[in-house]
Design a protein around this motif. Structure first.
Motif, short mmCIF file in Angstrom:
data_model
loop_
_atom_site.label_atom_id
_atom_site.label_comp_id
_atom_site.label_asym_id
_atom_site.label_seq_id
_atom_site.Cartn_x
_atom_site.Cartn_y
_atom_site.Cartn_z
N ILE A 128 0.88 -1.17 0.00
CA ILE A 128 0.00 0.00 0.00
C ILE A 128 0.91 1.22 0.00
CG2 ILE A 128 -1.79 1.27 1.23
CD1 ILE A 128 -2.70 -1.49 0.26
N ILE A 129 0.68 2.14 -0.94
CA ILE A 129 1.49 3.36 -0.99
C ILE A 129 0.61 4.56 -0.69
CG2 ILE A 129 3.30 2.43 -2.47
CD1 ILE A 129 1.95 3.67 -4.88
N THR A 154 3.76 9.38 -2.23
CA THR A 154 4.44 8.45 -3.14
C THR A 154 3.71 8.38 -4.47
OG1 THR A 154 5.21 7.18 -1.23
CG2 THR A 154 5.29 6.08 -3.39
N VAL A 155 2.38 8.32 -4.43
CA VAL A 155 1.59 8.26 -5.67
C VAL A 155 1.83 9.52 -6.51
CG1 VAL A 155 -0.76 8.24 -6.62
CG2 VAL A 155 -0.18 6.75 -4.71
N LEU A 156 1.81 10.67 -5.89
CA LEU A 156 2.04 11.93 -6.62
C LEU A 156 3.44 11.95 -7.22
CD1 LEU A 156 0.39 14.52 -4.21
CD2 LEU A 156 -0.58 13.49 -6.27
N HIS A 157 4.42 11.49 -6.48
CA HIS A 157 5.81 11.47 -6.98
C HIS A 157 5.95 10.52 -8.16
CE1 HIS A 157 10.08 10.25 -6.96
NE2 HIS A 157 10.26 11.55 -6.81
N ARG A 158 5.38 9.32 -8.03
CA ARG A 158 5.53 8.30 -9.08
C ARG A 158 4.76 8.65 -10.35
NH1 ARG A 158 4.95 2.41 -7.12
NH2 ARG A 158 5.48 2.15 -9.31
N THR A 159 3.60 9.32 -10.21
CA THR A 159 2.78 9.61 -11.39
C THR A 159 3.08 10.96 -12.01
OG1 THR A 159 1.01 10.60 -10.07
CG2 THR A 159 0.87 8.21 -10.52
N GLY A 160 3.60 11.89 -11.23
CA GLY A 160 3.84 13.24 -11.74
C GLY A 160 2.57 14.09 -11.79
N LEU A 161 1.47 13.58 -11.22
CA LEU A 161 0.21 14.32 -11.21
C LEU A 161 0.18 15.28 -10.03
CD1 LEU A 161 -2.27 11.37 -11.85
CD2 LEU A 161 -1.47 13.05 -13.52
N SER A 162 -0.62 16.34 -10.16
CA SER A 162 -0.88 17.20 -9.01
C SER A 162 -1.98 16.55 -8.18
CB SER A 162 -1.33 18.59 -9.45
OG SER A 162 -2.63 18.53 -10.02
N THR A 192 -9.17 2.54 2.26
CA THR A 192 -9.06 2.99 3.65
C THR A 192 -8.12 2.06 4.40
OG1 THR A 192 -11.31 3.84 3.56
CG2 THR A 192 -10.36 3.51 5.74
N ILE A 193 -7.13 2.64 5.07
CA ILE A 193 -6.19 1.83 5.85
C ILE A 193 -6.28 2.13 7.35
CG2 ILE A 193 -4.62 1.37 3.96
CD1 ILE A 193 -2.83 3.61 4.92
N THR A 219 -5.60 6.79 4.07
CA THR A 219 -5.90 6.03 2.86
C THR A 219 -4.61 5.77 2.12
OG1 THR A 219 -6.28 8.01 1.52
CG2 THR A 219 -8.22 7.03 2.57
N GLY A 220 -4.68 4.84 1.20
CA GLY A 220 -3.53 4.52 0.36
C GLY A 220 -4.01 3.85 -0.91
N TRP A 221 -3.09 3.50 -1.76
CA TRP A 221 -3.39 2.85 -3.03
C TRP A 221 -2.63 1.54 -3.11
CZ3 TRP A 221 -3.45 7.96 -2.29
CH2 TRP A 221 -4.45 8.71 -2.91
N HIS A 222 -3.23 0.54 -3.75
CA HIS A 222 -2.50 -0.68 -4.05
C HIS A 222 -1.42 -0.31 -5.07
CE1 HIS A 222 -4.91 -3.67 -1.99
NE2 HIS A 222 -5.99 -3.04 -2.40
#
Length: 67
Positions: free
Chosen positions: A7-8, A12-20, A38-39, A44-47
């Motif tokens: 779970i990230i 981390t998600v913003l860094h890896r995707t480059g999205l705002s 929900t964690i 919260t996090g993403w798989h």
């Protein structure tokens, strides 16, 4: 031995995707980015595998909303 699903978190998600942040949440609402899970009460996090699938082909990603 299979590896457990990681779970990230948002940073981390913003860094890896480059999205705002706002673009990320807009894409989630549109169904063109994986929804967070929900964690904890306030967390919260993403798989990681779902984010990796999006990174591999963002134009073709569609979230399955049948859950």
């Amino acid at each position: 031995m299979p590896h457990p699903e990681r779970i990230i978190r948002l940073k981390t998600v913003l860094h890896r995707t480059g999205l705002s942040r706002s673009t990320l949440y807009r894409k989630i609402a549109e169904g063109s980015f994986p929804r967070q899970i929900t964690i904890s009460i306030h967390g919260t996090g993403w798989h990681e595998s779902a984010v990796d699938r999006w990174i591999a082909n963002p134009a073709a990603f569609r979230e399955d909303r049948a859950e």
